[in-house]
Design an enzyme around this catalytic site. Sequence first.
Site, PDB file in Angstrom:
ATOM      1  N   CYS A  52       5.253  -4.355  16.454  1.00  0.00           N
ATOM      2  CA  CYS A  52       4.696  -3.314  17.315  1.00  0.00           C
ATOM      3  C   CYS A  52       3.219  -3.628  17.599  1.00  0.00           C
ATOM      4  O   CYS A  52       2.431  -3.837  16.678  1.00  0.00           O
ATOM      5  CB  CYS A  52       4.844  -1.939  16.661  1.00  0.00           C
ATOM      6  SG  CYS A  52       6.559  -1.550  16.260  1.00  0.00           S
ATOM      7  N   CYS A  90       0.320  -1.595  15.824  1.00  0.00           N
ATOM      8  CA  CYS A  90       0.336  -1.358  14.373  1.00  0.00           C
ATOM      9  C   CYS A  90      -0.345  -2.499  13.623  1.00  0.00           C
ATOM     10  O   CYS A  90       0.004  -3.667  13.801  1.00  0.00           O
ATOM     11  CB  CYS A  90       1.776  -1.209  13.894  1.00  0.00           C
ATOM     12  SG  CYS A  90       1.888  -0.919  12.119  1.00  0.00           S
ATOM     13  N   SER A 100      11.651   6.521   8.274  1.00  0.00           N
ATOM     14  CA  SER A 100      11.103   6.369   9.625  1.00  0.00           C
ATOM     15  C   SER A 100      11.420   4.987  10.168  1.00  0.00           C
ATOM     16  O   SER A 100      11.223   3.985   9.497  1.00  0.00           O
ATOM     17  CB  SER A 100       9.579   6.563   9.569  1.00  0.00           C
ATOM     18  OG  SER A 100       9.017   6.475  10.856  1.00  0.00           O
ATOM     19  N   GLY A 103       6.166  -1.722   6.751  1.00  0.00           N
ATOM     20  CA  GLY A 103       7.534  -2.226   6.795  1.00  0.00           C
ATOM     21  C   GLY A 103       8.482  -1.417   7.650  1.00  0.00           C
ATOM     22  O   GLY A 103       8.196  -0.270   8.019  1.00  0.00           O
ATOM     23  N   GLU A 104       9.610  -2.040   7.978  1.00  0.00           N
ATOM     24  CA  GLU A 104      10.661  -1.388   8.757  1.00  0.00           C
ATOM     25  C   GLU A 104      11.846  -1.129   7.818  1.00  0.00           C
ATOM     26  O   GLU A 104      12.566  -2.061   7.448  1.00  0.00           O
ATOM     27  CB  GLU A 104      11.057  -2.294   9.936  1.00  0.00           C
ATOM     28  CG  GLU A 104      12.298  -1.839  10.683  1.00  0.00           C
ATOM     29  CD  GLU A 104      12.313  -0.358  11.036  1.00  0.00           C
ATOM     30  OE1 GLU A 104      11.343   0.129  11.622  1.00  0.00           O
ATOM     31  OE2 GLU A 104      13.311   0.311  10.708  1.00  0.00           O
ATOM     32  N   GLU A 163       0.829  -1.197   0.000  1.00  0.00           N
ATOM     33  CA  GLU A 163       0.000   0.000   0.000  1.00  0.00           C
ATOM     34  C   GLU A 163       0.869   1.255   0.000  1.00  0.00           C
ATOM     35  O   GLU A 163       1.947   1.292   0.591  1.00  0.00           O
ATOM     36  CB  GLU A 163      -0.939  -0.003   1.210  1.00  0.00           C
ATOM     37  CG  GLU A 163      -1.932  -1.139   1.100  1.00  0.00           C
ATOM     38  CD  GLU A 163      -3.008  -1.133   2.176  1.00  0.00           C
ATOM     39  OE1 GLU A 163      -4.054  -1.723   1.928  1.00  0.00           O
ATOM     40  OE2 GLU A 163      -2.792  -0.543   3.245  1.00  0.00           O
ATOM     41  N   CYS A 196       5.756  -6.758   7.608  1.00  0.00           N
ATOM     42  CA  CYS A 196       6.800  -6.086   8.397  1.00  0.00           C
ATOM     43  C   CYS A 196       7.580  -7.114   9.205  1.00  0.00           C
ATOM     44  O   CYS A 196       7.047  -8.134   9.617  1.00  0.00           O
ATOM     45  CB  CYS A 196       6.176  -5.052   9.339  1.00  0.00           C
ATOM     46  SG  CYS A 196       7.406  -3.970  10.129  1.00  0.00           S
ATOM     47  N   SER A 206      10.445   6.494  15.725  1.00  0.00           N
ATOM     48  CA  SER A 206       9.149   6.254  16.383  1.00  0.00           C
ATOM     49  C   SER A 206       9.422   5.900  17.837  1.00  0.00           C
ATOM     50  O   SER A 206       9.681   4.756  18.168  1.00  0.00           O
ATOM     51  CB  SER A 206       8.405   5.125  15.659  1.00  0.00           C
ATOM     52  OG  SER A 206       8.184   5.515  14.320  1.00  0.00           O
ATOM     53  N   CYS A 219      -1.794   6.391   9.825  1.00  0.00           N
ATOM     54  CA  CYS A 219      -0.664   5.655  10.384  1.00  0.00           C
ATOM     55  C   CYS A 219      -1.119   4.399  11.093  1.00  0.00           C
ATOM     56  O   CYS A 219      -2.054   4.429  11.889  1.00  0.00           O
ATOM     57  CB  CYS A 219       0.057   6.498  11.433  1.00  0.00           C
ATOM     58  SG  CYS A 219       0.945   7.856  10.772  1.00  0.00           S
ATOM     59  N   ASN A 277      -4.425   5.551  16.298  1.00  0.00           N
ATOM     60  CA  ASN A 277      -5.528   5.090  15.447  1.00  0.00           C
ATOM     61  C   ASN A 277      -5.830   3.659  15.866  1.00  0.00           C
ATOM     62  O   ASN A 277      -5.046   2.754  15.601  1.00  0.00           O
ATOM     63  CB  ASN A 277      -5.118   5.107  13.966  1.00  0.00           C
ATOM     64  CG  ASN A 277      -4.943   6.529  13.465  1.00  0.00           C
ATOM     65  OD1 ASN A 277      -5.824   7.360  13.610  1.00  0.00           O
ATOM     66  ND2 ASN A 277      -3.782   6.804  12.899  1.00  0.00           N
TER      67      ASN A 277
END
Length: 352
Positions: A113, A116, A190, A158-159, A89, A109, A212, A333, A290
């Site tokens: 987390c 997320c 990020s 993703g990281e 996406e 990912c 983050s 996010c 969110n």
Amino acid sequence: MSRQLPALTLAELTVELGSRARAVETLRWLFSQRPLPTGLPLVIPGVSHRVWRPFLERSGLVLPKVTERQQSPDGTTKYALEFDGTNVETVRIPAKGRSTICISSQAGCTRKCVFCATKELGFIRQLKAEEMVAQYLLARSEAPAAQPASNVVFMGMGEPMDNLDEVLRAVEVLTQSPAPQLRQVAVTVSTSGVLPGLERFLAESNASLALSLNATTDEVRARVMPQNKTWPIEALLGALRKDVARRSGKRDYFIEYVLFKDLNDTDADADRLVALLEGIPSRVNLIPYNPYPGTGLETPSEARVRAFHERLVSKGMLTLIRWPRGREIAAACGQLVLSRDGAGFQPEASPV
Ligand code: SAH
């Protein structure tokens, strides 16, 4: 397969086409197409057939298939894209005079987390630099003329630090002349705080960095970001401090801070955050959580978000509240998760 457009650097394309002038014409052509072509054409103005034809035979242009486009009332557009059967996406976020393109660096990912939604997918595969720049290329070609795609954030799925070679190449291509020539400060990578990758990124790139942070104590951070046990807060901020001391040029450091009700949103947290960031010329982005089901985490009230913001500002921190954009289409996010066979998970609307 060797490197392809749109992830070839000017130097590589110069070798491929036998002259810098042809490489320049090709990049100018590629980043000015609206709408995007379906592939490389038989002829590009300024590039002789003699070299272009053999190039076409040995190379190509990586482009996504757009499987879905969703636009929210504020103009934020979420693209569901497919590369060789892999879904990712990308989000285009319009603002005054510019658009920011939020791109994915992995399908799924590598990190876990708690807050997320992308973690629901697990890790599917690394994206290639071609696929990262292609996300930008597509979103750029659809940005309104008055809001050109001048900014990129690696804040999709993703990281980035777990796929750093490809991310660094994508950053190099996005910022190179003659096109698309984004400013280094306008490209932000990020990270959730993968220390080895973070250190290498700081040593090798001039792009902006977002960390983050999301908590002010290791105990709370480890609850929402399990990897904090390996790379705790002070190690991450230490890497930023070292970078500040070492650099001659300026870099933008952003601290991303997702606010969770009663977990990291107290006045004491705000004060600790200010203390932690001492010596790092950073800007704080507050992101009201969110929500999605099953995490046990909640979004603070709007009043609490504003009070937290005020407290940071009163202590001299440059701080912005990132109210959700594209929440209606689950493009905000932490909401990037794809439904597989239509059976995937649907994020709830946020109460904020
Ligand atoms: N892996 C990278 C980039 C992807 S996440 C990173 O962690 O930085 C992009 C941003 O969205 C991060 O700042 C992350 O903390 C934030 N985020 C993730 N899930 C969220 C959620 N449910 N609500 C609000 N922000 C979220």
